[in-house]
Design a protein around this motif. Sequence first.
Motif, short mmCIF file in Angstrom:
data_model
loop_
_atom_site.label_atom_id
_atom_site.label_comp_id
_atom_site.label_asym_id
_atom_site.label_seq_id
_atom_site.Cartn_x
_atom_site.Cartn_y
_atom_site.Cartn_z
N ARG A 42 89.99 -13.70 77.46
CA ARG A 42 88.69 -13.13 77.06
C ARG A 42 88.84 -12.03 76.02
NH1 ARG A 42 85.04 -13.28 82.58
NH2 ARG A 42 85.13 -15.55 82.79
N ARG A 45 89.39 -13.79 72.83
CA ARG A 45 88.13 -14.38 72.35
C ARG A 45 87.26 -13.32 71.70
NH1 ARG A 45 85.32 -18.19 69.98
NH2 ARG A 45 83.24 -18.47 70.82
N ARG A 48 88.64 -12.62 68.38
CA ARG A 48 88.36 -13.74 67.46
C ARG A 48 86.94 -13.66 66.93
NH1 ARG A 48 88.05 -16.54 63.77
NH2 ARG A 48 88.27 -18.78 63.66
N TYR A 56 81.48 -7.79 74.38
CA TYR A 56 81.68 -9.20 74.74
C TYR A 56 81.54 -9.40 76.25
CZ TYR A 56 84.11 -13.62 75.52
OH TYR A 56 84.44 -14.88 75.93
N ASP A 66 79.81 -18.01 77.58
CA ASP A 66 80.57 -17.49 76.44
C ASP A 66 79.67 -17.43 75.21
OD1 ASP A 66 82.74 -16.53 75.03
OD2 ASP A 66 83.58 -18.51 74.63
N ALA A 99 84.93 -20.04 64.88
CA ALA A 99 84.92 -19.25 66.12
C ALA A 99 83.56 -19.32 66.79
CB ALA A 99 85.27 -17.80 65.84
#
Length: 189
Positions: A42, A45, A48, A56, A66, A99
């Motif tokens: 995570r 991510r 990214r 996030y 997500d 992404a």
Amino acid sequence: MTQIGHNNGPALEPGFGFRKHAWGRARKALMKTLPLEILRVRVARAERLGIDYRSYASIRAASGHDVVAFIFSGNALEMRRGRAVAPDRQARLIGLKDAAGRIGAIYAPADPDAVLAENAPLLDATTRAPGFTESWSATRDRLRATLRRHGLPADGTVLIPATAVERDWCAAGKLAGVIDAERFFSSSL
């Protein structure tokens, strides 16, 4: 019952210590602890996507999904002159390629298709931005139709607005969350 001389300290009735202990354990059990491997995935991510992990994680916790796409208002893209995205915004948008989806919500009189043609490597799609005089339900319908057309879930899409009026699109469209444009485009990980 509060009486003269009572300082509102802990209750002294029998069983207080056990109730406090039980409540603390129950509260701790509610807090989800993630395995380290999942936490690492995570964090990667979030990097990214170019957003801080705290944002996030809060978006993911609130929506349960997500982040798969972003909707940028025309103001957030600083498209005040012409149809081109502001140069200082372009690198950030290119970094999102593969992404997450990148949708531009373009204000009139600019044509969304012409904006997409001019900014093809920066945006995946464009749509007409909700008007300032549109009702809440019309704004919702416009945003939902755009997401449906591109196969994107509302609860996986984050709004990037530049104004308070645009910020309201998040609630109207039941989007996953909102990150202000200045914060999104100035974040450096």
